[in-house]
Design a protein around this motif. Structure first.
Motif, short mmCIF file in Angstrom:
data_model
loop_
_atom_site.label_atom_id
_atom_site.label_comp_id
_atom_site.label_asym_id
_atom_site.label_seq_id
_atom_site.Cartn_x
_atom_site.Cartn_y
_atom_site.Cartn_z
N GLU A 56 -1.64 -2.39 -13.23
CA GLU A 56 -2.10 -2.94 -11.96
C GLU A 56 -3.53 -2.60 -11.60
N LEU A 57 -4.18 -1.73 -12.38
CA LEU A 57 -5.57 -1.39 -12.08
C LEU A 57 -6.42 -1.27 -13.35
N CYS A 58 -5.95 -0.44 -14.30
CA CYS A 58 -6.79 -0.13 -15.47
C CYS A 58 -6.94 -1.31 -16.43
N GLU A 59 -5.95 -2.21 -16.48
CA GLU A 59 -6.09 -3.39 -17.33
C GLU A 59 -6.88 -4.51 -16.66
N PRO A 60 -6.58 -4.88 -15.43
CA PRO A 60 -7.30 -6.04 -14.88
C PRO A 60 -8.77 -5.78 -14.56
N VAL A 61 -9.14 -4.60 -14.08
CA VAL A 61 -10.52 -4.39 -13.63
C VAL A 61 -11.53 -4.55 -14.78
N PRO A 62 -11.34 -3.91 -15.94
CA PRO A 62 -12.32 -4.12 -17.02
C PRO A 62 -12.37 -5.56 -17.50
N HIS A 156 -10.64 -3.60 -23.64
CA HIS A 156 -9.57 -2.77 -24.18
C HIS A 156 -9.91 -1.28 -24.11
N SER A 157 -11.10 -0.93 -24.55
CA SER A 157 -11.49 0.48 -24.59
C SER A 157 -11.69 1.04 -23.18
N THR A 158 -12.23 0.21 -22.25
CA THR A 158 -12.45 0.69 -20.90
C THR A 158 -11.12 0.91 -20.18
N THR A 159 -10.12 0.08 -20.49
CA THR A 159 -8.78 0.31 -19.96
C THR A 159 -8.27 1.69 -20.38
N SER A 160 -8.43 2.02 -21.65
CA SER A 160 -8.00 3.34 -22.14
C SER A 160 -8.76 4.46 -21.44
N ALA A 161 -10.07 4.28 -21.29
CA ALA A 161 -10.88 5.31 -20.64
C ALA A 161 -10.47 5.50 -19.19
N MET A 162 -10.20 4.41 -18.48
CA MET A 162 -9.78 4.51 -17.09
C MET A 162 -8.44 5.23 -16.96
N ALA A 163 -7.50 4.88 -17.83
CA ALA A 163 -6.18 5.51 -17.78
C ALA A 163 -6.29 7.01 -18.01
N PRO A 267 -23.78 1.98 -20.64
CA PRO A 267 -24.17 2.11 -19.23
C PRO A 267 -23.20 1.40 -18.28
N LEU A 268 -22.70 0.22 -18.69
CA LEU A 268 -21.76 -0.51 -17.85
C LEU A 268 -20.42 0.22 -17.78
N ALA A 269 -19.95 0.74 -18.92
CA ALA A 269 -18.68 1.47 -18.93
C ALA A 269 -18.77 2.70 -18.04
N ARG A 270 -19.86 3.44 -18.14
CA ARG A 270 -20.03 4.63 -17.30
C ARG A 270 -20.02 4.24 -15.82
N MET A 271 -20.69 3.14 -15.49
CA MET A 271 -20.72 2.68 -14.11
C MET A 271 -19.31 2.37 -13.62
N GLU A 272 -18.51 1.65 -14.43
CA GLU A 272 -17.14 1.32 -14.05
C GLU A 272 -16.32 2.58 -13.80
N LEU A 273 -16.48 3.57 -14.66
CA LEU A 273 -15.65 4.77 -14.57
C LEU A 273 -16.03 5.61 -13.35
N VAL A 274 -17.32 5.75 -13.09
CA VAL A 274 -17.77 6.52 -11.91
C VAL A 274 -17.30 5.82 -10.63
N ILE A 275 -17.48 4.49 -10.56
CA ILE A 275 -17.05 3.75 -9.38
C ILE A 275 -15.55 3.86 -9.19
#
Length: 298
Positions: A56-62, A156-163, A267-275
């Motif tokens: 509900e969050l980590c898959e759709p947002v990236p 795919h990778s950003t979903t894993s990082a968020m989780a 840089p974009l992945a880091r931004m997503e994770l910090v936000i």
């Protein structure tokens, strides 16, 4: 995979395509989009009390972020891109099934490139539709592997990082509460989780000549797995390397790769994770994961 599995000089022309996409991802535009997108999903979550945070969050947002970057904003189309991309990556290891799922992914994504050729817009897909690489126009085979690389790396990778990030921070109430009080430490927390829980464990490379690495003689033409997940836990570099410690004096890691093949979207992945952490601490300050530790699979 264009760029990733190429050497110079061929590598440079294909790498430039990824660099162009990230160049268009201005912090101002992406920051506001990502925050609004996270808030939209959290608003649905908060009324229920509990949820599957990955689905509900980590898959759709990236997925929605990378689609926005490319110029796909229609909600139904974004859902189709996400669905077919997940099915394609899930089929890795089965060549027949992967081919079928890749064709389904292409039917959704390459048609968007064709639409830009007919009706150009001010977006990255229009840029992709008109460029030449190595003296020729791109064809549908080029488009599908390029877009798969974007969706694989950017989704795919950003979903894993968020989780991993949500688990590592919000399963530790003392760390969660510390970051509420001192949000300037959020980027350090992101880097430490990326070190400890990299979405990709490494990539293969191939030796071009005979080389000796710590007494291991490798002949030319040998496939070598560069495991930066292991490098991230090198005890000669990181004290107590299996422990999460956002106060480490050295927060350098290799989770985005290294050298000419390092991740252009870092840089974009880091931004997503910090936000993500900033917004969750603001909107769901008492968030806690239910159940025991997740199972990490290679």
């Amino acid at each position: 995979i264009p760029g990733l599995e190429m050497d110079p000089p061929q590598h440079g022309a294909w790498r430039a395509i990824y660099n162009e996409a990230i160049k268009r991802a201005t912090p101002e535009a992406m920051d506001s989009f990502i925050r609004a997108d996270i808030r939209k999903h959290v608003a649905r979550i908060v009324t229920k009390g509990e949820c599957d945070i990955i689905a509900e969050l980590c898959e759709p947002v990236p997925a929605e972020t990378i689609c926005f970057l490319m110029g796909i904003t229609d909600a139904d189309k974004v859902a189709d891109v996400r669905r077919t991309a997940l099915a394609m990556f899930a089929a890795q290891g089965d060549p027949e099934a992967f081919g079928q799922r890749q064709a389904e992914f292409a039917a959704v994504t390459v048609t968007e490139v064709h639409a830009r050729k007919a009706r150009p817009r001010e977006d990255f897909l229009t840029y992709l539709a008109g460029i030449e690489v190595e003296g020729r126009k791109l064809d549908d085979d080029d488009y599908v592997v390029l877009l798969a690389a974007f969706l694989g790396a950017g989704h795919h990778s950003t979903t894993s990082a968020m989780a991993s990030l949500i688990w590592e921070i919000f399963s530790r109430p003392e760390l969660r509460d510390r970051l509420k009080v001192d949000p300037k430490r959020i980027p350090a927390a992101v880097e430490e989780v990326l070190r400890l829980r990299p979405p990709f464990f490494g990539f293969f490379r191939r030796t071009t000549r005979e080389v000796d690495i710590q007494g291991a003689a490798l002949p030319p033409g040998q496939d070598v797995y560069c495991g930066w997940a292991a490098a991230n836990r090198d005890p000669e570099v990181f004290a107590d390397p299996s422990t999460l410690d956002i106060d480490r004096p050295n927060l350098r890691h290799m989770s985005f790769g290294f050298g000419i093949h390092s991740c252009p979207g870092a840089p974009l992945a880091r931004m997503e994770l910090v936000i993500l952490v900033e917004e969750l601490l603001d909107l769901l300050p008492d968030l806690e994961p239910l159940g025991g530790p997740p199972e990490y699979r290679f």
